[in-house]
Design a protein around this motif. Structure first.
Motif, PDB file in Angstrom:
ATOM      1  N   THR A  13      37.305  47.885  39.410  1.00 49.65           N
ATOM      2  CA  THR A  13      37.614  49.124  40.125  1.00 49.65           C
ATOM      3  C   THR A  13      38.079  48.882  41.551  1.00 49.65           C
ATOM      4  OG1 THR A  13      35.282  49.334  40.735  1.00 49.65           O
ATOM      5  CG2 THR A  13      36.019  50.487  38.748  1.00 49.65           C
ATOM      6  N   GLU A  14      37.649  47.786  42.139  1.00 52.03           N
ATOM      7  CA  GLU A  14      38.068  47.544  43.517  1.00 52.03           C
ATOM      8  C   GLU A  14      39.504  47.029  43.531  1.00 52.03           C
ATOM      9  OE1 GLU A  14      36.515  43.166  44.608  1.00 52.03           O
ATOM     10  OE2 GLU A  14      34.947  44.652  44.209  1.00 52.03           O
ATOM     11  N   SER A  15      40.268  47.522  44.473  1.00 51.87           N
ATOM     12  CA  SER A  15      41.664  47.104  44.547  1.00 51.87           C
ATOM     13  C   SER A  15      41.743  45.782  45.296  1.00 51.87           C
ATOM     14  CB  SER A  15      42.492  48.168  45.270  1.00 51.87           C
ATOM     15  OG  SER A  15      42.051  48.287  46.597  1.00 51.87           O
ATOM     16  N   ARG A  16      42.629  44.955  44.839  1.00 55.50           N
ATOM     17  CA  ARG A  16      42.812  43.655  45.474  1.00 55.50           C
ATOM     18  C   ARG A  16      44.104  43.690  46.286  1.00 55.50           C
ATOM     19  NH1 ARG A  16      39.919  39.240  43.506  1.00 55.50           N
ATOM     20  NH2 ARG A  16      38.507  39.821  41.846  1.00 55.50           N
ATOM     21  N   THR A  17      44.035  43.106  47.446  1.00 55.85           N
ATOM     22  CA  THR A  17      45.229  42.992  48.271  1.00 55.85           C
ATOM     23  C   THR A  17      45.765  41.578  48.126  1.00 55.85           C
ATOM     24  OG1 THR A  17      43.896  42.352  50.180  1.00 55.85           O
ATOM     25  CG2 THR A  17      44.397  44.695  49.919  1.00 55.85           C
TER      26      THR A  17
ATOM     27  N   LEU B 269      34.082  29.124  29.309  1.00 51.59           N
ATOM     28  CA  LEU B 269      33.217  28.536  30.331  1.00 51.59           C
ATOM     29  C   LEU B 269      32.695  29.565  31.322  1.00 51.59           C
ATOM     30  CD1 LEU B 269      35.108  25.210  31.126  1.00 51.59           C
ATOM     31  CD2 LEU B 269      33.026  25.499  29.787  1.00 51.59           C
ATOM     32  N   SER B 270      33.516  30.566  31.630  1.00 51.37           N
ATOM     33  CA  SER B 270      33.103  31.580  32.611  1.00 51.37           C
ATOM     34  C   SER B 270      32.427  32.772  31.940  1.00 51.37           C
ATOM     35  CB  SER B 270      34.310  32.060  33.408  1.00 51.37           C
ATOM     36  OG  SER B 270      35.191  32.764  32.574  1.00 51.37           O
ATOM     37  N   ARG B 271      32.297  32.706  30.626  1.00 47.76           N
ATOM     38  CA  ARG B 271      31.699  33.785  29.830  1.00 47.76           C
ATOM     39  C   ARG B 271      32.416  35.114  30.042  1.00 47.76           C
ATOM     40  NH1 ARG B 271      25.659  31.889  31.118  1.00 47.76           N
ATOM     41  NH2 ARG B 271      25.699  30.072  29.814  1.00 47.76           N
ATOM     42  N   GLY B 272      33.720  35.057  30.152  1.00 47.30           N
ATOM     43  CA  GLY B 272      34.531  36.259  30.263  1.00 47.30           C
ATOM     44  C   GLY B 272      34.555  36.889  31.639  1.00 47.30           C
ATOM     45  N   ASN B 273      33.887  36.296  32.617  1.00 44.78           N
ATOM     46  CA  ASN B 273      33.814  36.873  33.960  1.00 44.78           C
ATOM     47  C   ASN B 273      34.848  36.194  34.856  1.00 44.78           C
ATOM     48  OD1 ASN B 273      33.011  38.300  36.155  1.00 44.78           O
ATOM     49  ND2 ASN B 273      31.118  37.173  36.478  1.00 44.78           N
TER      50      ASN B 273
ATOM     51  N   ASP C  12      36.718  37.102  39.674  1.00 41.19           N
ATOM     52  CA  ASP C  12      36.728  36.449  40.977  1.00 41.19           C
ATOM     53  C   ASP C  12      37.944  35.559  41.184  1.00 41.19           C
ATOM     54  OD1 ASP C  12      34.336  37.670  41.605  1.00 41.19           O
ATOM     55  OD2 ASP C  12      33.123  35.996  40.853  1.00 41.19           O
ATOM     56  N   PHE C  13      38.688  35.303  40.111  1.00 42.04           N
ATOM     57  CA  PHE C  13      39.865  34.441  40.194  1.00 42.04           C
ATOM     58  C   PHE C  13      41.117  35.276  40.399  1.00 42.04           C
ATOM     59  CE2 PHE C  13      36.989  31.922  37.519  1.00 42.04           C
ATOM     60  CZ  PHE C  13      36.999  30.725  38.209  1.00 42.04           C
ATOM     61  N   GLU C  14      42.017  34.765  41.220  1.00 46.91           N
ATOM     62  CA  GLU C  14      43.331  35.392  41.352  1.00 46.91           C
ATOM     63  C   GLU C  14      44.198  34.939  40.173  1.00 46.91           C
ATOM     64  OE1 GLU C  14      45.253  34.924  45.101  1.00 46.91           O
ATOM     65  OE2 GLU C  14      43.388  35.207  46.219  1.00 46.91           O
TER      66      GLU C  14
END
Length: 161
Positions: A87-91, A19-23, A26-28
């Protein structure tokens, strides 16, 4: 039971990817897990409904085949997107006191349901008249056959349904 939870989550995760087409960046992780489980249980229930309408057996092959097709579809069309690292780090976000309280309440409810289900699995009129009959049907025939709803002997078990 753990295998059922993991299986439902795996099925739902494949639907989520499709459903998200592999993207899914944005989800934790916990969002992915809970969405996957909910989607997996929902679509598995729908699949069992369709199999019953088509009068097909609830065998492993019939249950797993649609999920295998979705899995192959995801590998072919979405593997490249999923392999690209973010590449962006998630906190990690800390839970607020209200969230901690709600999570504690949900865990307490889940614990209560498990304890009650183990002590008295079938105790009410609905459970005996509807679910126990379906369980007996499933045990005897290997599936919930549709004759159970039209059989004259079983009609009186719960006329309101």
């Amino acid at each position: 039971m753990a295998l059922a939870i993991l299986g439902a989550s795996f099925f739902g995760y494949n639907i989520l990817i499709a459903l998200s087409r592999g993207n899914l960046k944005d989800f934790e992780l916990k969002e992915k897990f809970f969405l996957s489980f909910g989607l997996g249980v929902s679509f598995t229930g729908f699949e069992l409904f369709v199999l019953s309408i088509l009068k097909l057996n609830w065998g492993v092959l019939n249950l797993v085949f649609p999920w295998f097709v979705i899995f192959i579809f995801n590998i072919i069309f979405n593997l490249k997107k999923m392999m690209v690292s973010d590449t962006e780090s998630r906190t990690l976000r800390r839970f607020s006191p209200a969230e901690k309280f709600l999570i504690f309440g949900i865990l307490l409810e889940v614990f209560y349901v498990f304890v009650k289900a183990f002590i008295l699995p079938i105790e009410s009129f609905d459970a005996v008249s509807i679910y126990a009959i379906k369980a007996k049907s499933f045990f005897l025939k290997g599936t919930v056959f549709t004759d159970i709803f039209t059989n004259e002997v079983l009609k009186a078990s719960h006329p309101d349904y």
